[in-house]
Design a protein around this motif. Structure first.
Motif, PDB file in Angstrom:
ATOM      1  N   LEU A   1     -10.986   7.907  -3.714  1.00 20.45           N
ATOM      2  CA  LEU A   1     -11.879   8.551  -2.748  1.00 20.45           C
ATOM      3  C   LEU A   1     -11.447   9.985  -2.486  1.00 20.45           C
ATOM      4  O   LEU A   1     -12.283  10.899  -2.415  1.00 20.45           O
ATOM      5  CB  LEU A   1     -11.873   7.747  -1.448  1.00 20.45           C
ATOM      6  N   MET A   2     -10.145  10.200  -2.385  1.00 22.86           N
ATOM      7  CA  MET A   2      -9.656  11.556  -2.154  1.00 22.86           C
ATOM      8  C   MET A   2      -9.886  12.448  -3.371  1.00 22.86           C
ATOM      9  O   MET A   2     -10.053  13.670  -3.227  1.00 22.86           O
ATOM     10  CB  MET A   2      -8.176  11.536  -1.787  1.00 22.86           C
ATOM     11  N   ALA A   3      -9.892  11.851  -4.576  1.00 22.19           N
ATOM     12  CA  ALA A   3     -10.192  12.646  -5.767  1.00 22.19           C
ATOM     13  C   ALA A   3     -11.627  13.151  -5.743  1.00 22.19           C
ATOM     14  O   ALA A   3     -11.941  14.192  -6.330  1.00 22.19           O
ATOM     15  CB  ALA A   3      -9.948  11.805  -7.028  1.00 22.19           C
ATOM     16  N   VAL A   4     -12.514  12.417  -5.036  1.00 25.02           N
ATOM     17  CA  VAL A   4     -13.909  12.859  -4.875  1.00 25.02           C
ATOM     18  C   VAL A   4     -14.007  13.886  -3.753  1.00 25.02           C
ATOM     19  O   VAL A   4     -14.661  14.925  -3.892  1.00 25.02           O
ATOM     20  CB  VAL A   4     -14.826  11.647  -4.576  1.00 25.02           C
ATOM     21  N   ILE A   5     -13.343  13.600  -2.634  1.00 22.00           N
ATOM     22  CA  ILE A   5     -13.410  14.506  -1.477  1.00 22.00           C
ATOM     23  C   ILE A   5     -12.696  15.827  -1.762  1.00 22.00           C
ATOM     24  O   ILE A   5     -13.160  16.901  -1.341  1.00 22.00           O
ATOM     25  CB  ILE A   5     -12.777  13.826  -0.243  1.00 22.00           C
ATOM     26  N   ALA A   6     -11.573  15.746  -2.468  1.00 22.47           N
ATOM     27  CA  ALA A   6     -10.785  16.950  -2.773  1.00 22.47           C
ATOM     28  C   ALA A   6     -10.574  17.037  -4.276  1.00 22.47           C
ATOM     29  O   ALA A   6      -9.486  16.747  -4.785  1.00 22.47           O
ATOM     30  CB  ALA A   6      -9.441  16.893  -2.041  1.00 22.47           C
ATOM     31  N   PRO A   7     -11.601  17.425  -5.044  1.00 20.95           N
ATOM     32  CA  PRO A   7     -11.489  17.433  -6.508  1.00 20.95           C
ATOM     33  C   PRO A   7     -10.617  18.584  -7.012  1.00 20.95           C
ATOM     34  O   PRO A   7     -10.370  19.580  -6.323  1.00 20.95           O
ATOM     35  CB  PRO A   7     -12.938  17.617  -6.958  1.00 20.95           C
ATOM     36  N   GLY A   8     -10.119  18.406  -8.256  1.00 19.87           N
ATOM     37  CA  GLY A   8      -9.392  19.482  -8.929  1.00 19.87           C
ATOM     38  C   GLY A   8      -8.145  19.913  -8.194  1.00 19.87           C
ATOM     39  O   GLY A   8      -7.314  19.106  -7.798  1.00 19.87           O
ATOM     40  N   ASP A   9      -8.003  21.222  -7.990  1.00 17.75           N
ATOM     41  CA  ASP A   9      -6.800  21.780  -7.364  1.00 17.75           C
ATOM     42  C   ASP A   9      -6.640  21.342  -5.916  1.00 17.75           C
ATOM     43  O   ASP A   9      -5.516  21.271  -5.411  1.00 17.75           O
ATOM     44  CB  ASP A   9      -6.838  23.311  -7.434  1.00 17.75           C
TER      45      ASP A   9
ATOM     46  N   TYR B   1       0.849  -1.189   0.000  1.00 19.68           N
ATOM     47  CA  TYR B   1       0.000   0.000   0.000  1.00 19.68           C
ATOM     48  C   TYR B   1       0.886   1.241   0.000  1.00 19.68           C
ATOM     49  O   TYR B   1       0.693   2.172  -0.794  1.00 19.68           O
ATOM     50  CB  TYR B   1      -0.920   0.000   1.224  1.00 19.68           C
ATOM     51  N   ASP B   2       1.874   1.252   0.899  1.00 25.39           N
ATOM     52  CA  ASP B   2       2.801   2.377   0.974  1.00 25.39           C
ATOM     53  C   ASP B   2       3.525   2.588  -0.348  1.00 25.39           C
ATOM     54  O   ASP B   2       3.691   3.717  -0.828  1.00 25.39           O
ATOM     55  CB  ASP B   2       3.830   2.130   2.083  1.00 25.39           C
ATOM     56  N   PHE B   3       3.971   1.492  -0.928  1.00 29.24           N
ATOM     57  CA  PHE B   3       4.742   1.582  -2.166  1.00 29.24           C
ATOM     58  C   PHE B   3       3.886   2.096  -3.317  1.00 29.24           C
ATOM     59  O   PHE B   3       4.328   2.922  -4.124  1.00 29.24           O
ATOM     60  CB  PHE B   3       5.306   0.199  -2.499  1.00 29.24           C
ATOM     61  N   PHE B   4       2.647   1.632  -3.397  1.00 34.31           N
ATOM     62  CA  PHE B   4       1.800   1.968  -4.539  1.00 34.31           C
ATOM     63  C   PHE B   4       1.210   3.372  -4.467  1.00 34.31           C
ATOM     64  O   PHE B   4       0.951   3.983  -5.510  1.00 34.31           O
ATOM     65  CB  PHE B   4       0.672   0.935  -4.685  1.00 34.31           C
ATOM     66  N   ILE B   5       0.952   3.872  -3.272  1.00 39.45           N
ATOM     67  CA  ILE B   5       0.442   5.247  -3.242  1.00 39.45           C
ATOM     68  C   ILE B   5       1.523   6.217  -3.732  1.00 39.45           C
ATOM     69  O   ILE B   5       1.207   7.240  -4.341  1.00 39.45           O
ATOM     70  CB  ILE B   5      -0.095   5.665  -1.848  1.00 39.45           C
ATOM     71  N   TYR B   6       2.774   5.878  -3.490  1.00 40.20           N
ATOM     72  CA  TYR B   6       3.843   6.713  -4.046  1.00 40.20           C
ATOM     73  C   TYR B   6       3.801   6.652  -5.572  1.00 40.20           C
ATOM     74  O   TYR B   6       3.887   7.682  -6.250  1.00 40.20           O
ATOM     75  CB  TYR B   6       5.218   6.259  -3.544  1.00 40.20           C
ATOM     76  N   ALA B   7       3.700   5.442  -6.126  1.00 43.29           N
ATOM     77  CA  ALA B   7       3.688   5.299  -7.586  1.00 43.29           C
ATOM     78  C   ALA B   7       2.501   6.030  -8.203  1.00 43.29           C
ATOM     79  O   ALA B   7       2.638   6.700  -9.237  1.00 43.29           O
ATOM     80  CB  ALA B   7       3.649   3.820  -7.958  1.00 43.29           C
ATOM     81  N   ALA B   8       1.333   5.925  -7.567  1.00 45.82           N
ATOM     82  CA  ALA B   8       0.154   6.627  -8.088  1.00 45.82           C
ATOM     83  C   ALA B   8       0.344   8.134  -8.015  1.00 45.82           C
ATOM     84  O   ALA B   8       0.037   8.863  -8.970  1.00 45.82           O
ATOM     85  CB  ALA B   8      -1.089   6.210  -7.311  1.00 45.82           C
ATOM     86  N   ALA B   9       0.862   8.619  -6.895  1.00 48.49           N
ATOM     87  CA  ALA B   9       1.089  10.058  -6.746  1.00 48.49           C
ATOM     88  C   ALA B   9       2.157  10.560  -7.719  1.00 48.49           C
ATOM     89  O   ALA B   9       2.083  11.691  -8.198  1.00 48.49           O
ATOM     90  CB  ALA B   9       1.498  10.376  -5.305  1.00 48.49           C
ATOM     91  N   ALA B  10       3.141   9.712  -8.026  1.00 48.72           N
ATOM     92  CA  ALA B  10       4.180  10.105  -8.989  1.00 48.72           C
ATOM     93  C   ALA B  10       3.577  10.366 -10.360  1.00 48.72           C
ATOM     94  O   ALA B  10       3.987  11.295 -11.071  1.00 48.72           O
ATOM     95  CB  ALA B  10       5.249   9.015  -9.077  1.00 48.72           C
TER      96      ALA B  10
ATOM     97  N   PHE C   1      -7.039  18.427  -4.710  1.00 47.29           N
ATOM     98  CA  PHE C   1      -6.297  17.162  -4.690  1.00 47.29           C
ATOM     99  C   PHE C   1      -4.795  17.435  -4.785  1.00 47.29           C
ATOM    100  O   PHE C   1      -3.997  16.803  -4.085  1.00 47.29           O
ATOM    101  CB  PHE C   1      -6.747  16.269  -5.844  1.00 47.29           C
ATOM    102  N   ILE C   2      -4.414  18.379  -5.640  1.00 48.86           N
ATOM    103  CA  ILE C   2      -3.002  18.730  -5.804  1.00 48.86           C
ATOM    104  C   ILE C   2      -2.474  19.414  -4.544  1.00 48.86           C
ATOM    105  O   ILE C   2      -1.340  19.175  -4.117  1.00 48.86           O
ATOM    106  CB  ILE C   2      -2.806  19.661  -7.018  1.00 48.86           C
ATOM    107  N   GLU C   3      -3.293  20.237  -3.926  1.00 49.86           N
ATOM    108  CA  GLU C   3      -2.853  21.024  -2.768  1.00 49.86           C
ATOM    109  C   GLU C   3      -2.709  20.177  -1.505  1.00 49.86           C
ATOM    110  O   GLU C   3      -1.721  20.291  -0.782  1.00 49.86           O
ATOM    111  CB  GLU C   3      -3.843  22.175  -2.528  1.00 49.86           C
TER     112      GLU C   3
END
Length: 462
Positions: free
Chosen positions: A186-194, A39-48, A196-198
Motif C-alpha cells: 500500500l505504501m508503494a502505491v501511496i509513495a511510489p518511486g523515490d 508483523y514487526d519482524f517481517f516489515i524489517y525483512a521486507a525493508a532489508a 518510498f525510499i525517502e
C-alpha cells in the motif's frame, strides 16, 4: 484429563477451559500477540530487501550493501537463543503470561524506533550501528515470544485438540506476513518511486506502536497457563530449568531444532525478503514492479495461513509425525517448482510459485506447537520449546537470504539455491523420522515421569 488427587482445590486442570468465552480469549490472545510480533519482524525483512541497502549501507557498493542488509536480518537470529534462554528461565519460574507481555512491548518498541532512524546520509556510520542494535532487540524478543505463545495455547487445550489450538499462534506468523506485505504494498502505491525510499517505508514501522497497545491489552486479559499454575501451587518449579534441560535433553533439543531448521530455511525465501528483492531487481532476470510483488507475497501468506491451520487440525487425527512427513514431501515439491515459476517473469507465476511453496510450509509449521509441547517435561517445557525454536531459526532461516544471494552471485543461477533448500528440507525430514509421535501425552506436572521417557527412537532417555 482430570486433576490429580493432590491438585489444589478449585484448580482448573491441564487442557480444561471452563467456557467457550475463555477458549476464544486464549486463542485470540495468542493469535493477536503473535501477529503483532511477526508483523514487526517481517516489515524489517521486507525493508532489508527493498530499502536498507540503499539508505544504510550504500557506500559499500550495490552487491556488498545487499549482502550486509540481508545479514542484519540474520543477525537477530543469533540473539534469539539469548531471548529464549531468558524467556525460558523466567517463563518456567514466573509464568508464561508475564514473559509474553514483556516480549511484545520490547519488539514493538524496537520496531517503532527503526521507523524513526536517520539514514547514513544524515548521521553517517551511526545509522547502521543503531539499526543493528534495534535488530538485536527484535531478535531477543522473537526468541522469547514463540515459546510462551504456544504453551499458552497448547497447555489450555483439550487433549484431542492440541494441534488445532497450537495452530493459533502459528497462524499469527502468516497473518503478520500478510499485514507486513500488504502495508508495504500500500505504501508503494501511496509513495511510489523515490518517495518510498525517502519516507514511505517508515510508515509501516511507526504503525507498530498502535499494534503494541492492542496486543498488550489482549495479553493482559488472558489467564495464566494451567500447567504453570499447578506447578506454582505445588511449589514444583525448577530452580534452574535451562541447566536441567541441557543436562538431560541436549540431543532432543538438537533434533527438535533441526525439524524447525528444515522449515525455516525455506520459509525465509519469502519472509526474509529474498524473493521480494530477487523479483524486483531491475538488473536481474525477473525485473517486476515492487508493488505487485509485495501483493503476490501478501496473497501467498493467505495460502500459508490456511495450510498452517489445516495442518494443525489434521495433526489431531493423523498424528504430528505423519502430518510432518506429508508436509516435507509437499515442501520439497514446492522448492523445485519455486524458481522456475518465479523466473517466468510474470506476477501470476510468481504467486503460484509462492502459493505452492507455502502449502508445504504450512504442513511443516502448523503442528509444531503441539509437537514441541509434547516433547518436553512440564517443569522445563518453556525452556525446551523456546531454545529448540531459537536454535532451529539460526540453523535454518538466519542467513538463508544471505546464503541464497551469495550462491546466485557465485554461480549465476538459482539452481544452487534450489538444491540448498532441498537439502534443508531433507534434514528436517530426517530429524522428524528420529522422533516418536507423542500426540495426546498428558502435559501436567503429575505426569513428568511419562513425559521424561525419551521421544527419540533408539534412546531410552532424552
Amino acid at each position: 484429563m482430570s486433576a490429580s488427587p493432590s491438585a489444589p482445590q478449585g484448580f482448573t486442570p491441564t487442557g480444561t477451559i471452563a467456557t467457550s468465552a475463555d477458549r476464544r480469549r486464549v486463542v485470540f490472545a495468542t493469535v493477536v500477540g503473535t501477529t503483532v510480533e511477526w508483523y514487526d519482524f517481517f516489515i524489517y525483512a521486507a525493508a532489508a530487501g527493498l530499502v536498507f541497502s540503499q539508505i544504510f549501507f550504500e557506500p559499500l557498493g550495490a552487491q556488498a550493501a545487499l549482502l550486509l542488509s540481508f545479514a542484519t536480518v540474520g543477525l537477530s537470529f543469533l540473539f534469539r537463543p539469548l531471548g529464549a534462554f531468558l524467556a525460558g528461565h523466567f517463563g518456567d519460574k514466573y509464568g508464561r503470561r508475564v514473559v509474553l507481555v514483556f516480549t511484545l512491548v520490547l519488539m514493538g518498541g524496537a520496531t517503532t524506533l527503526v521507523g524513526l532512524l536517520p539514514t547514513y546520509a544524515q548521521i553517517g556510520v551511526a545509522a547502521p550501528i543503531l539499526l543493528v542494535a534495534l535488530r538485536i532487540l527484535q531478535g531477543i524478543s522473537a526468541g522469547g515470544e514463540w515459546g510462551g505463545a504456544v504453551l499458552m495455547a497448547v497447555e489450555h487445550a483439550p487433549k484431542a485438540k492440541r494441534g488445532m489450538f497450537g495452530a493459533s499462534p502459528q497462524i499469527g506468523v502468516p497473518i503478520g506476513l500478510l499485514l507486513a506485505s500488504g502495508i508495504m504494498a500500500l505504501m508503494a502505491v501511496i509513495a511510489p518511486g523515490d518517495a518510498f525510499i525517502e519516507w514511505g517505508w517508515r510508515v509501516p514501522f511507526l504503525l507498530s506502536f498502535i499494534l503494541i497497545i492492542v496486543g498488550y491489552w489482549v495479553r493482559r486479559h488472558v489467564e495464566e497457563s494451567p500447567v504453570f499454575t499447578e506447578l506454582a501451587e505445588r511449589k514444583e518449579k525448577t530452580r534452574m530449568p535451562i541447566v536441567q534441560l541441557f543436562k538431560k535433553h541436549t540431543m532432543l533439543v538438537l533434533i527438535a531444532a533441526l525439524v524447525f531448521a528444515g522449515n525455516n530455511a525455506v520459509g525465509y525465501m519469502t519472509t526474509g525478503g529474498y524473493i521480494q528483492n530477487y523479483a524486483t531487481n531491475p538488473d536481474g532476470p525477473v525485473g517486476l514492479e515492487r508493488g505487485p510483488v509485495l501483493w503476490a507475497v501478501a496473497a501467498s501468506a493467505v495460502t500459508w495461513l490456511i495450510s498452517t491451520f489445516f495442518a494443525g487440525w489434521i495433526s489431531d487425527r493423523l498424528g504430528r509425525r505423519n502430518t510432518y512427513i506429508i508436509g516435507w514431501i509437499l515442501q520439497l515439491a514446492g522448492v523445485f517448482l519455486l524458481f522456475p515459476l518465479v523466473n517466468a517473469g510474470n506476477i501470476m507465476s510468481l504467486f503460484f510459485g509462492l502459493a505452492i511453496l507455502t502449502i508445504g510450509l504450512g504442513f511443516t509449521y502448523g503442528p509444531q506447537a503441539a509437537l514441541y509441547s509434547e516433547l518436553f517435561p512440564a517443569s522445563i517445557r518453556f525452556s525446551g520449546v523456546s531454545i529448540s525454536y531459537a536454535l532451529g531459526a539460526i540453523l535454518g532461516g538466519a542467513f538463508a537470504p544471505t546464503i541464497a544471494t551469495a550462491l546466485v552471485q557465485a554461480t549465476g543461477s538459482t539452481d544452487s539455491v534450489t538444491w540448498y533448500l532441498a537439502g534443508m528440507t531433507c534434514i528436517g525430514l530426517a530429524a522428524t523420522l528420529l522422533l516418536r509421535d507423542r500426540s495426546g501425552i498428558p502435559l501436567g506436572p503429575d505426569h513428568e515421569a511419562e513425559q521424561t521417557k525419551s521421544p527419540i527412537y533408539g534412546m531410552s532417555r532424552a
